[in-house]
Design a protein around this motif. Structure first.
Motif, PDB file in Angstrom:
ATOM      1  N   ALA A  64       0.896  -1.163  -0.209  1.00 58.31           N
ATOM      2  CA  ALA A  64      -0.078   0.041   0.099  1.00 58.31           C
ATOM      3  C   ALA A  64       0.832   1.373   0.019  1.00 58.31           C
ATOM      4  O   ALA A  64       0.658   2.224  -0.470  1.00 58.31           O
ATOM      5  CB  ALA A  64      -1.089  -0.107   1.079  1.00 58.31           C
ATOM      6  N   GLU A  65       1.879   1.034   0.759  1.00 62.74           N
ATOM      7  CA  GLU A  65       2.923   2.441   0.808  1.00 62.74           C
ATOM      8  C   GLU A  65       3.457   2.645  -0.527  1.00 62.74           C
ATOM      9  O   GLU A  65       3.504   3.896  -0.981  1.00 62.74           O
ATOM     10  CB  GLU A  65       3.851   2.171   1.919  1.00 62.74           C
ATOM     11  N   LEU A  66       3.870   1.582  -1.316  1.00 64.92           N
ATOM     12  CA  LEU A  66       4.407   1.718  -2.659  1.00 64.92           C
ATOM     13  C   LEU A  66       3.474   2.303  -3.587  1.00 64.92           C
ATOM     14  O   LEU A  66       3.648   3.135  -4.405  1.00 64.92           O
ATOM     15  CB  LEU A  66       4.898   0.475  -3.072  1.00 64.92           C
ATOM     16  N   MET A  67       2.159   1.954  -3.435  1.00 62.67           N
ATOM     17  CA  MET A  67       1.097   2.352  -4.263  1.00 62.67           C
ATOM     18  C   MET A  67       0.972   3.590  -4.225  1.00 62.67           C
ATOM     19  O   MET A  67       0.529   4.272  -5.269  1.00 62.67           O
ATOM     20  CB  MET A  67      -0.007   1.412  -4.245  1.00 62.67           C
ATOM     21  N   LEU A  68       1.122   4.043  -3.170  1.00 62.93           N
ATOM     22  CA  LEU A  68       0.868   5.587  -2.778  1.00 62.93           C
ATOM     23  C   LEU A  68       1.950   6.549  -2.740  1.00 62.93           C
ATOM     24  O   LEU A  68       1.740   7.785  -2.513  1.00 62.93           O
ATOM     25  CB  LEU A  68       0.239   5.642  -1.174  1.00 62.93           C
ATOM     26  N   ALA A  69       3.062   5.945  -3.060  1.00 66.87           N
ATOM     27  CA  ALA A  69       4.237   7.000  -3.320  1.00 66.87           C
ATOM     28  C   ALA A  69       4.166   7.817  -4.622  1.00 66.87           C
ATOM     29  O   ALA A  69       3.073   7.580  -5.362  1.00 66.87           O
ATOM     30  CB  ALA A  69       5.356   5.959  -3.517  1.00 66.87           C
ATOM     31  N   LYS A  70       4.999   8.637  -4.988  1.00 64.08           N
ATOM     32  CA  LYS A  70       4.790   9.542  -5.977  1.00 64.08           C
ATOM     33  C   LYS A  70       4.577   8.875  -7.412  1.00 64.08           C
ATOM     34  O   LYS A  70       3.696   9.611  -8.064  1.00 64.08           O
ATOM     35  CB  LYS A  70       6.071  10.570  -5.977  1.00 64.08           C
ATOM     36  N   ALA A  71       5.243   7.880  -7.523  1.00 64.14           N
ATOM     37  CA  ALA A  71       5.072   6.962  -8.869  1.00 64.14           C
ATOM     38  C   ALA A  71       3.709   6.446  -8.954  1.00 64.14           C
ATOM     39  O   ALA A  71       3.073   6.497 -10.098  1.00 64.14           O
ATOM     40  CB  ALA A  71       6.180   6.055  -9.108  1.00 64.14           C
ATOM     41  N   LEU A 121      -6.389   8.435 -14.920  1.00 65.42           N
ATOM     42  CA  LEU A 121      -7.812   9.342 -14.785  1.00 65.42           C
ATOM     43  C   LEU A 121      -7.859  10.266 -15.769  1.00 65.42           C
ATOM     44  O   LEU A 121      -8.972  10.704 -16.140  1.00 65.42           O
ATOM     45  CB  LEU A 121      -7.859   9.795 -13.197  1.00 65.42           C
ATOM     46  N   GLU A 122      -6.810  10.741 -16.286  1.00 66.91           N
ATOM     47  CA  GLU A 122      -6.910  11.941 -17.181  1.00 66.91           C
ATOM     48  C   GLU A 122      -7.482  11.175 -18.815  1.00 66.91           C
ATOM     49  O   GLU A 122      -7.769  12.077 -19.466  1.00 66.91           O
ATOM     50  CB  GLU A 122      -5.423  12.569 -17.592  1.00 66.91           C
ATOM     51  N   LYS A 123      -7.545  10.027 -18.687  1.00 70.34           N
ATOM     52  CA  LYS A 123      -7.991   9.436 -20.117  1.00 70.34           C
ATOM     53  C   LYS A 123      -9.676   9.582 -19.936  1.00 70.34           C
ATOM     54  O   LYS A 123     -10.311   9.141 -21.072  1.00 70.34           O
ATOM     55  CB  LYS A 123      -7.662   8.002 -19.966  1.00 70.34           C
ATOM     56  N   ASP A 124     -10.148   9.696 -18.838  1.00 68.44           N
ATOM     57  CA  ASP A 124     -11.477  10.095 -18.613  1.00 68.44           C
ATOM     58  C   ASP A 124     -12.226   8.814 -19.104  1.00 68.44           C
ATOM     59  O   ASP A 124     -13.270   8.928 -19.898  1.00 68.44           O
ATOM     60  CB  ASP A 124     -12.040  11.500 -19.495  1.00 68.44           C
ATOM     61  N   LEU A 125     -11.815   7.792 -18.734  1.00 68.16           N
ATOM     62  CA  LEU A 125     -12.643   6.399 -19.102  1.00 68.16           C
ATOM     63  C   LEU A 125     -13.731   6.069 -18.055  1.00 68.16           C
ATOM     64  O   LEU A 125     -13.660   6.672 -17.075  1.00 68.16           O
ATOM     65  CB  LEU A 125     -11.596   5.170 -18.917  1.00 68.16           C
ATOM     66  N   SER A 126     -14.696   5.115 -18.763  1.00 69.83           N
ATOM     67  CA  SER A 126     -15.798   4.698 -17.685  1.00 69.83           C
ATOM     68  C   SER A 126     -15.409   4.092 -16.560  1.00 69.83           C
ATOM     69  O   SER A 126     -14.133   3.246 -16.708  1.00 69.83           O
ATOM     70  CB  SER A 126     -16.558   3.724 -18.698  1.00 69.83           C
ATOM     71  N   ASN A 127     -15.917   4.520 -15.387  1.00 69.72           N
ATOM     72  CA  ASN A 127     -15.579   3.640 -14.070  1.00 69.72           C
ATOM     73  C   ASN A 127     -15.836   2.238 -14.289  1.00 69.72           C
ATOM     74  O   ASN A 127     -15.821   1.478 -13.108  1.00 69.72           O
ATOM     75  CB  ASN A 127     -15.908   4.714 -13.101  1.00 69.72           C
ATOM     76  N   LYS A 128     -16.905   1.644 -15.135  1.00 69.78           N
ATOM     77  CA  LYS A 128     -17.181   0.315 -15.206  1.00 69.78           C
ATOM     78  C   LYS A 128     -15.833  -0.379 -15.728  1.00 69.78           C
ATOM     79  O   LYS A 128     -16.310  -1.949 -15.970  1.00 69.78           O
ATOM     80  CB  LYS A 128     -18.323   0.189 -16.017  1.00 69.78           C
ATOM     81  N   ILE A 163      -8.070  -2.211  -7.513  1.00 67.35           N
ATOM     82  CA  ILE A 163      -7.683  -1.624  -6.146  1.00 67.35           C
ATOM     83  C   ILE A 163      -6.441  -0.574  -6.251  1.00 67.35           C
ATOM     84  O   ILE A 163      -5.505  -0.797  -6.871  1.00 67.35           O
ATOM     85  CB  ILE A 163      -7.125  -2.671  -5.249  1.00 67.35           C
ATOM     86  N   GLY A 164      -6.812   0.674  -5.888  1.00 65.89           N
ATOM     87  CA  GLY A 164      -5.903   1.806  -5.689  1.00 65.89           C
ATOM     88  C   GLY A 164      -6.305   2.886  -6.718  1.00 65.89           C
ATOM     89  O   GLY A 164      -6.046   3.995  -6.524  1.00 65.89           O
ATOM     90  N   VAL A 165      -7.236   2.656  -7.701  1.00 67.83           N
ATOM     91  CA  VAL A 165      -7.626   3.596  -8.650  1.00 67.83           C
ATOM     92  C   VAL A 165      -8.384   4.664  -8.099  1.00 67.83           C
ATOM     93  O   VAL A 165      -8.197   6.073  -7.988  1.00 67.83           O
ATOM     94  CB  VAL A 165      -8.253   3.191  -9.943  1.00 67.83           C
ATOM     95  N   ALA A 166      -9.463   4.354  -7.331  1.00 68.15           N
ATOM     96  CA  ALA A 166     -10.434   5.192  -6.645  1.00 68.15           C
ATOM     97  C   ALA A 166      -9.787   5.574  -5.372  1.00 68.15           C
ATOM     98  O   ALA A 166      -9.962   6.821  -5.113  1.00 68.15           O
ATOM     99  CB  ALA A 166     -11.821   4.184  -6.360  1.00 68.15           C
ATOM    100  N   GLU A 167      -9.020   4.856  -4.618  1.00 69.35           N
ATOM    101  CA  GLU A 167      -8.526   5.329  -3.371  1.00 69.35           C
ATOM    102  C   GLU A 167      -7.601   6.384  -3.630  1.00 69.35           C
ATOM    103  O   GLU A 167      -7.528   7.549  -3.115  1.00 69.35           O
ATOM    104  CB  GLU A 167      -7.990   4.254  -2.617  1.00 69.35           C
ATOM    105  N   ILE A 168      -6.604   6.112  -4.546  1.00 68.41           N
ATOM    106  CA  ILE A 168      -5.511   7.311  -5.012  1.00 68.41           C
ATOM    107  C   ILE A 168      -6.227   8.490  -5.729  1.00 68.41           C
ATOM    108  O   ILE A 168      -6.086   9.588  -5.442  1.00 68.41           O
ATOM    109  CB  ILE A 168      -4.649   6.636  -5.735  1.00 68.41           C
ATOM    110  N   LEU A 224      -6.177   1.819   1.312  1.00 66.92           N
ATOM    111  CA  LEU A 224      -5.671   0.861   0.158  1.00 66.92           C
ATOM    112  C   LEU A 224      -5.522  -0.435   1.114  1.00 66.92           C
ATOM    113  O   LEU A 224      -5.665  -1.512   0.657  1.00 66.92           O
ATOM    114  CB  LEU A 224      -4.284   1.597  -0.171  1.00 66.92           C
ATOM    115  N   THR A 225      -4.984  -0.373   2.223  1.00 73.90           N
ATOM    116  CA  THR A 225      -4.583  -1.553   3.040  1.00 73.90           C
ATOM    117  C   THR A 225      -5.718  -2.367   3.150  1.00 73.90           C
ATOM    118  O   THR A 225      -5.766  -3.578   2.988  1.00 73.90           O
ATOM    119  CB  THR A 225      -3.779  -1.153   4.271  1.00 73.90           C
ATOM    120  N   VAL A 226      -6.677  -1.839   3.735  1.00 69.00           N
ATOM    121  CA  VAL A 226      -8.043  -2.612   4.035  1.00 69.00           C
ATOM    122  C   VAL A 226      -8.721  -3.063   2.870  1.00 69.00           C
ATOM    123  O   VAL A 226      -9.069  -4.235   2.763  1.00 69.00           O
ATOM    124  CB  VAL A 226      -8.925  -1.752   4.614  1.00 69.00           C
TER     125      VAL A 226
END
Length: 318
Positions: A224-231, A240-247, A254-259, A276-278
């Motif tokens: 989870a810490e690695l996922m939330l790092a700058k990269a 998210l900038e691609k503005d794709l359907s959330n479906k 996991i990680g897309v919505a949270e971050i 992220l951890t949960v």
């Protein structure tokens, strides 16, 4: 059924292949890399999220350096805008297994998508292609009315069995879209179009990594810490900038919505790390339940105590 897939299944009956399943963060990729080095192997991806180009960090895909050490196939091959089916994966992996063997490599399939392994070793019912408009209608109904709405629509259209026996909204939506598109139930397609497995279980070395829960939770916290790092933030921002359907499957990783919520200022760092951890723990628990119930005859291996690769050669060739 695709004739090329059917043919490849027939040709594959006597293959020897290593299959490594396990929950997220259990060390599958590292084990596969060690085995590939020792056995002249090719690593083939069996994780639905690691198929996507946009999700290297979020899906914990092998790094570019790791991919350079031994051949890796079916990683990062899809844009996030594309949905992908189990049948499509089977067609690709059958080709890759044959290619690996032609070159004298041991195919090593690794991932956390239990359905891929089940289809590979137990057979798979090839479903018809579903028009995007019908797929969208079924998913929209799921979003608006949930499980009960899906059940009511399935009953109205004549699939009372699915309405009565299914409880997962994704599976109910799948049953509905198949019924809407073909006029026949999902059960009909599963029974009438079941194909034999690509690989017989007895010619495979089948392993499920089954670590102790505290050991796995500690690794999930690190993940989870690695996922939330700058990269990781940059990866999600770009997606998210691609503005794709959330479906789309990639958008549900996991990680897309949270971050995404963190980037939007809707949650602070500590709250996001907790989410992220949960979420990852919950996902790992679902995976473990699947492996326990659906793959009970696979060999369980505890990665927390270390794995003697000399013994693994005996398991594979013995």
């Amino acid at each position: 059924m695709d004739s090329s897939l059917e043919g490849s299944r027939t040709e594959a009956l006597n293959r020897r292949v290593i299959l490594i399943a396990g929950p997220t963060a259990s060390g599958k990729s590292a084990l596969a890399l060690d085995l590939a080095k020792k056995l002249n192997g090719v690593i083939l991806n069996a994780d639905s999220m690691q198929l996507y180009q946009d999700l290297r960090l979020v899906s914990a895909r092998p790094s570019a350096e790791e991919e350079a050490e031994v051949p890796h196939r079916l990683y990062g091959i899809l844009p996030a805008s594309q949905a992908f089916s189990t049948g499509a994966w089977l067609r690709l992996v059958s080709t890759e297994i044959a290619s690996a063997e032609e070159k004298g490599h041991v195919p090593i399939l690794v991932g956390g998508t239990g359905l891929y392994f089940k289809a590979l070793t137990e057979g798979f019912a090839e479903m018809p292609e579903i028009p995007e408009e019908i797929r969208r209608q079924a998913r929209d109904l799921a979003d608006r009315q949930g499980v009960e709405g899906l059940r009511q629509e399935l009953t109205r259209l004549g699939d009372k069995t699915a309405a009565a026996t299914l409880s997962d909204p994704q599976r109910l939506a799948r049953a509905l879209e198949v019924l809407m598109a073909t006029g026949k139930s999902l059960a009909h397609w599963q029974k009438a179009h079941q194909a034999p497995p690509l690989l017989r279980p007895e010619v495979c070395c089948r392993i499920v990594l089954a670590p102790p829960r505290p050991w796995l939770h500690a690794r999930i916290a690190q993940r989870a810490e690695l996922m939330l790092a700058k990269a990781g933030q940059a990866e999600v921002r770009s997606l998210l900038e691609k503005d794709l359907s959330n479906k789309l499957p990639a958008m549900r990783a996991i990680g897309v919505a949270e971050i995404g919520a963190f980037l939007a200022g809707e949650a602070d760092y500590s709250e996001t790390l907790h989410r992220l951890t949960v979420a990852t723990r919950q996902y790992a628990k679902r995976q473990e339940t699947w492996f326990r119930n659906q793959m009970s005859d696979w060999q369980r291996v505890d990665p927390s105590v270390g794995i003697n690769l000399e013994n693994w050669q005996g398991i594979f060739f013995g």
